[in-house]
Write an enzyme that holds these catalytic residues in place. Structure first.
Site, short mmCIF file in Angstrom:
data_model
loop_
_atom_site.label_atom_id
_atom_site.label_comp_id
_atom_site.label_asym_id
_atom_site.label_seq_id
_atom_site.Cartn_x
_atom_site.Cartn_y
_atom_site.Cartn_z
N LYS A 38 0.84 -1.20 0.00
CA LYS A 38 0.00 0.00 0.00
C LYS A 38 0.88 1.25 0.00
O LYS A 38 2.09 1.17 0.18
CB LYS A 38 -0.92 -0.01 1.23
N ARG A 134 -10.39 -0.48 15.27
CA ARG A 134 -10.13 0.38 14.13
C ARG A 134 -11.03 -0.09 12.99
O ARG A 134 -12.13 0.41 12.83
CB ARG A 134 -8.63 0.36 13.77
N TYR A 250 17.30 29.95 7.62
CA TYR A 250 16.25 30.72 8.27
C TYR A 250 16.46 30.81 9.78
O TYR A 250 16.85 29.84 10.45
CB TYR A 250 14.89 30.07 8.02
N MET A 298 12.02 24.57 2.64
CA MET A 298 11.14 23.81 1.74
C MET A 298 11.91 23.00 0.71
O MET A 298 11.59 21.85 0.44
CB MET A 298 10.15 24.75 1.06
#
Length: 350
Positions: A38, A134, A250, A298
């Site tokens: 998956k 679940r 940063y 980023m």
């Protein structure tokens, strides 16, 4: 569209993947050993994973959704494998479920009714809740005849605490074992990667390892037995000299304690290399250790390359990504570390 070489590579060790599956198959004992693929093979590429593991002898594969199943449908017949969809069938899934070769893992009374109403008596799998609360039908519902008349290939459940020394493991195992012979299912399956390591009593007829196949170590019992599969690499965009007292990145979270050689990598949290690695991550090149410095942004990461004088713009470094150690360094789970790696990585199998 121009085929532009990516500045990020994810080197994937196919031999290590197969070795991990074979190891899990060996400790599964007499149980068949499947593979969870998956989330696009835990982020590594489900098709490539299925092809390699099927060639090694794996016959049972598990995805989460019907879209994932559709992407592997052609391999079911070509590779002689079985494919199960863990999230069952919504009304929106029925057309794909009926047309495709995968089996649903039915989780609710409504899903069971939907499958019955589709006609044809096709085989399904069923998830039973043995205590995780679940997904899955209840033991009481089974006792009341909810599964009567279905053609069930595999009755499944899932362990909540397999990666811990918890009394809940035995309670779930015992509750699941009580269902043997009561549903008409051909097989029973409980254990994930960590569950297999709990012992033969948890393996039943079929095991469903996931993270261990891809280099994760979910249990101390598996330490030292699992090979790393994924090796991220990033290209250097710029090499620069930062004088003592200079700040990098940063918020100036890193100040050079002395004159330092720094490389800026084409890698950041948009690629899945998250801010938890700020000041804790490592890279390497030519045997030299290259610490991550400053705050990851980023698209960019800074590393100290003082120990690698010859590294230059355009060169590549390997990011330290052995999953147990990377998890400790970043505070992220081993699962997040793999599935979060972004699409800007070119996936290269070896």
């Amino acid at each position: 569209m121009t085929d532009i070489p990516a500045p990020l590579r994810l080197h994937l060790d196919g031999a290590a993947l197969v070795a991990n599956w074979r190891m899990m198959a060996a400790i599964s004992g007499d149980a068949a050993c499947g593979a969870a693929v998956k989330a696009d093979g835990y982020g590594l590429g489900a098709r490539a994973v299925v092809q390699r593991l099927a060639a090694a002898g794996c016959r049972d594969f598990f995805v989460a959704t019907w879209a994932e199943a559709e992407g592997l449908a052609d391999l079911v017949a070509a590779q002689g494998i079985a494919l199960s969809v863990l999230h069952g069938v919504r009304a929106e899934d029925m057309a794909a479920a009926i047309a495709g070769p995968a089996r649903p893992v039915l989780n609710t009374a409504a899903q069971l009714a939907r499958w019955r109403e589709s006609g044809g008596g096709r085989a399904c799998d069923v998830m039973v809740d043995s205590g995780m609360h679940r997904l899955g039908v209840s033991v009481a519902e089974i006792a009341d005849g909810l599964l009567d008349g279905l053609t069930i290939e595999t009755l499944m459940s899932h362990l909540a605490c397999a990666d811990e020394d918890s009394s809940m493991n035995e309670r779930q195992r015992a509750a699941f074992a009580e269902l043997a012979g009561r549903t008409g299912a051909r097989r029973m399956s409980l254990a994930n990667s960590a569950g297999v390591a709990l012992g033969q009593g948890y393996c039943f007829d079929l095991t469903r390892p996931g993270i261990a196949l891809y280099g994760g170590v979910p249990s101390a019992a598996l330490a030292g037995r699992i090979a790393q599969v994924a090796f991220p690499q990033a290209q250097i965009l710029q090499r620069r000299h930062v004088p003592a007292g200079g700040a990098v990145g940063y918020n100036a979270t890193w100040i050079a304690p002395h004159d330092t050689e720094v490389a800026i990598l084409n890698l950041g949290y948009a690629d899945g290399y998250l801010r938890g690695f700020s000041g804790t991550g490592m890279a390497s090149a030519g045997g030299a250790a290259l610490p991550v410095i400053g705050r990851i942004s980023m698209d960019l990461t800074a590393i100290d390359v003082s120990a690698a004088r010859d590294l230059a713009e355009g060169d590549w470094v390997t990011i330290d990504y052995a999953l147990p150690a990377a998890s400790v360094a970043s505070g992220l789970s081993q699962y997040e570390l793999l599935t979060g790696l972004g699409r800007r990585f070119a996936r290269v199998w070896g």
